[in-house]
Design an enzyme around this catalytic site. Structure first.
Site, PDB file in Angstrom:
ATOM      1  CG  HIS A 214      -5.430  -2.309  -0.357  1.00  0.00           C
ATOM      2  ND1 HIS A 214      -4.619  -1.978  -1.439  1.00  0.00           N
ATOM      3  CD2 HIS A 214      -4.861  -1.720   0.720  1.00  0.00           C
ATOM      4  CE1 HIS A 214      -3.623  -1.216  -1.022  1.00  0.00           C
ATOM      5  NE2 HIS A 214      -3.744  -1.051   0.272  1.00  0.00           N
TER       6      HIS A 214
ATOM      7  CB  SER B 240      -0.965  -0.031   1.190  1.00  0.00           C
ATOM      8  OG  SER B 240      -1.962   0.946   1.055  1.00  0.00           O
TER       9      SER B 240
ATOM     10  CG  ASP C  28      -6.379  -2.540  -4.245  1.00  0.00           C
ATOM     11  OD1 ASP C  28      -7.174  -1.848  -3.585  1.00  0.00           O
ATOM     12  OD2 ASP C  28      -5.165  -2.642  -3.965  1.00  0.00           O
TER      13      ASP C  28
END
Length: 703
Positions: free
Chosen positions: A680, A573, A648
């Site tokens: 995600h 991320s 995602d």
């Protein structure tokens, strides 16, 4: 910390990863606790016990067999475990339990069900213990089932585009839900979000015979955002009014709170630039604006995260949290909006408010006053402002107060202590601690790595940054080890703390077992260190963070056992963004990188988070250009694997796919892997596959 000499077993990812088949057996022992008023209850799978908080003595309250016998459960209405049992009424023998298809209140004195509903499976389930009414969402519409089971429909135009009773503003600003009961249980405040004007991101479900289109509403930085209003439904009149906030365009409404008399609603209102925050009160009956009680502005951003909380013993006073003096602290205000006093102050952060001790007239908090890496529990005397430490002053503590606040149970760990559970009685600001559990090391039969922590100075030469290092169990200072820098680095997160193993992620143990050293540094921009520390990265995400991470690399360079020719980097991320930033900005330093779910250009990230830190592409073009990784594709030299969830909806696939396109045009050669159907973060056993893939990439190219 080293492994015991008798330890023989080696870890697998099935042992270490949360999706693994043996993961739960290697977690520290724990017990499930809850409060019944001021009576502590242990909720096991098949039994509930009362616990004497002075002696720790347990007494059986009832069993799972008892509950199902008293409830007359059939196959569809059968309680399968008691770990989630709650006791909502301090002075009544009532336990709340979830069936497969309903929720019940059972009187364990009279041994019978006294109330139940049949809507527990619906979305946004929100029950009020005073009226026993339940708010929920069904087929996009908001409903209330009152205490007698009568159904009230609050909306008719709910849809994918008009969303009722659910979290808004993409869960920013501390928002976790979309319904808010008044204390008397007769009024429900709720969010209505119109996102019809928001661009669809074209997600695809590949699993049907013919792949189907499943778009997400995704407002990107600088683009059109949704509009939110706040309704209030009155169970008595069966009518809804909307708060008269004015035009909701480009505004955020958050941290909804009720007055103790259920007549007034309080809400923080924030402009889209997020630099002007106001606390406003509204009449819950008419929706009319009553007053603006507080305003806070900034040349960067103001981020309200917590609703106001009224003193239980004085309904004219409330506690508000703010970073306005540089650190998150507590302030006491009256209903006129006048500050009475600042309750906490210092170069440390209030991390949580547990509640109030009504007998001592104190507020119970968690803070890192003892050390930046710790979280400890304190009672703050509202009158004198004296703070009393309630725990042992070590490690990272979490607590839950009883209904009067005179007792709490806490769970904590230290770098060498897996889990400890205590009961604490608080009288006249004097804590009395009783131990309920001291967990053994669940890894005691395994060969364990060495966990260390320390600090270095940031790139500014002044600020302390804290690191963690994980070394192989048979570490030899005369050898050189391949090393992986694990990084997150973004806001609202930290990697290093004084909990078990310095909060090490299990994958680090797996890598150390394979002969690697793993190094983790919390750079400026991460949480719990104050406003200046957090806001150092404003309008240029990744730049200050890289400078600090390279100070970590400089430190590694001073260690004779670090092989600087075999240095890797990995993150997910924001950490994926940092991984690609580091391997492309410092291509001669990092040989191998694995970037998961990486942000590539902040113009493709969502409005609320992205604009808080970066502004918009229109008003900060230099910042967006500087931080974009598209133009860095040409600078890739080492081996880079990019991994994403194919679906995602947080860092949409446009990011990594655009970077791949840039690499193709530049002639550089990253590797790429996608997880179909995953968002995600990889869920379940897919996470084991993911971490084996990450590990194998370093095994192939770094070792």
């Amino acid at each position: 910390m080293t492994a015991p000499m008798s330890a023989q077993k080696l870890f697998t990812l099935e042992d270490l990863n949360f999706g693994g088949t043996n993961f739960h057996n290697l977690r520290p022992e724990n017990i499930f606790l809850t409060w019944w008023g001021d009576q502590l209850i242990q909720t096991d799978v098949e039994e509930c016990y009362t616990i004497d908080t002075k002696t720790g003595k347990k007494t059986l309250l009832f069993t799972l067999d008892d509950i199902n016998k008293w409830a007359g459960s059939d196959d569809d209405h059968y309680v399968r475990q008691l770990t989630n049992a709650t006791f909502p009424y301090p002075n009544e023998k009532l336990v709340m339990l979830g069936f497969k298809k309903s929720v019940i209140l059972l009187d364990f004195g009279k041994k019978k069900i006294v109330w139940q509903d049949s809507i527990s499976g619906q979305t946004a389930y929100d029950w009020n213990k005073t009226s026993r009414a339940t708010a929920y969402v069904e087929d996009d519409q908001l409903f209330i089932a009152d205490g007698q089971g009568k159904k009230h429909q609050l909306s008719t135009d709910g849809s994918r585009e008009i969303v009722y009773g659910q979290s808004v503003h993409r869960n920013e600003f501390g928002i976790e839900k979309g319904t808010f009961w008044s204390p008397d249980g007769q009024h429900l405040a709720f969010y209505r979000m119109d996102q019809s004007m928001v661009t669809d991101y074209p997600q695809v479900d590949i699993f049907p015979r013919s792949a189907s289109y499943e778009p997400d509403k995704y407002p990107m930085a600088g683009m059109t955002s949704h509009k939110v209003t706040v309704g209030v439904y009155d169970l008595g009149t069966q009518k809804t009014v909307y708060l008269q906030t004015g035009d909701p365009t480009n505004r955020y409404f958050t941290n909804i709170a009720w007055s103790p008399d259920s007549k007034t609603i309080y809400m923080f209102e924030l402009n889209r630039e997020q630099n002007d925050c106001r606390l406003v009160s509204y009449d819950a009956t008419t929706g009319a604006k009553k007053a603006e009680l507080y305003r806070e502005t900034s040349d960067k951003y103001v981020e309200p995260l917590h609703p106001i909380v009224f003193l239980p013993w004085d309904s004219n006073l409330f506690v508000m949290q703010s970073q306005r003096d540089g650190y998150n602290h507590l302030y006491l205000y009256n209903k006129k909006g006048e500050m009475v006093k600042q309750l906490t102050k210092g170069v440390w952060v209030v991390m949580d408010v547990l509640g109030f001790n009504q007998k001592d007239k104190s507020i119970i908090i968690a803070s890192n006053e003892k050390h930046a890496l710790q979280s400890n529990l304190y009672a703050v005397n509202i009158k004198t402002l004296k703070r009393t430490l309630l725990d042992n002053g070590e490690g990272v503590h979490w607590g839950k107060l009883s209904s009067s606040g005179t007792k709490l149970y806490e769970k904590y760990s230290t770098p060498t202590t897996p889990n400890t559970v205590n009961a604490i009685e608080i009288s006249n600001f004097k804590p009395r601690i009783s131990n309920l559990l001291t967990a053994e090391d669940p890894w005691k039969d395994y060969v364990q790595p060495i966990f260390e922590s320390g600090s270095i100075k940031a790139a500014d030469g002044m600020t302390d940054l804290y690191w963690r290092m994980v070394k192989p169990h048979d570490f030899d200072i005369t050898k050189k080890y391949p090393t992986v820098v694990y990084v997150y680095g973004g806001p609202h997160a930290h990697n290093v703390e004084a909990s078990w193993h310095w909060a090490s992620r299990s994958w680090e143990t797996y890598m150390a077992q394979k002969g690697y050293i793993v190094f983790i540094l919390d750079n400026r921009g991460s949480e719990n260190r104050g406003r200046e520390f957090e806001q150092a990265t404003f309008h240029q995400l990744g730049q200050i963070e890289m400078q600090d991470q390279m100070k970590g690399v400089e430190y590694l360079r001073t260690l004779p056992y670090i092989d600087m020719n075999r240095l890797g980097v990995h993150g997910w991320s924001f950490g994926g963004f940092m991984t690609i930033s580091l391997i492309t900005n410092y291509p001669d330093v990092f040989k191998v990188g694995v970037a998961g779910g990486p942000v590539i250009d902040w113009k493709w990230y969502e409005v609320m988070y992205g604009e808080r830190y970066m502004g918009t592409p229109q008003n900060n073009p230099e910042g967006y250009a500087k931080t974009s990784l598209i133009n860095k594709a040409k600078d890739l030299k080492g081996k880079l694997q990019i991994i994403t969830g194919y679906n995602d909806n947080t860092v949409v696939p446009q990011h990594c796919l655009s970077f791949l396109d840039a690499c193709i045009k530049a002639g550089t050669q990253p590797d790429f892997f996608a997880y179909p159907g995953e968002e995600h973060n990889m869920r379940g056993h897919a996470s084991v596959h993911l971490h084996e893939r990450i590990t194998q990439y370093f095994e192939d190219y770094l070792k």
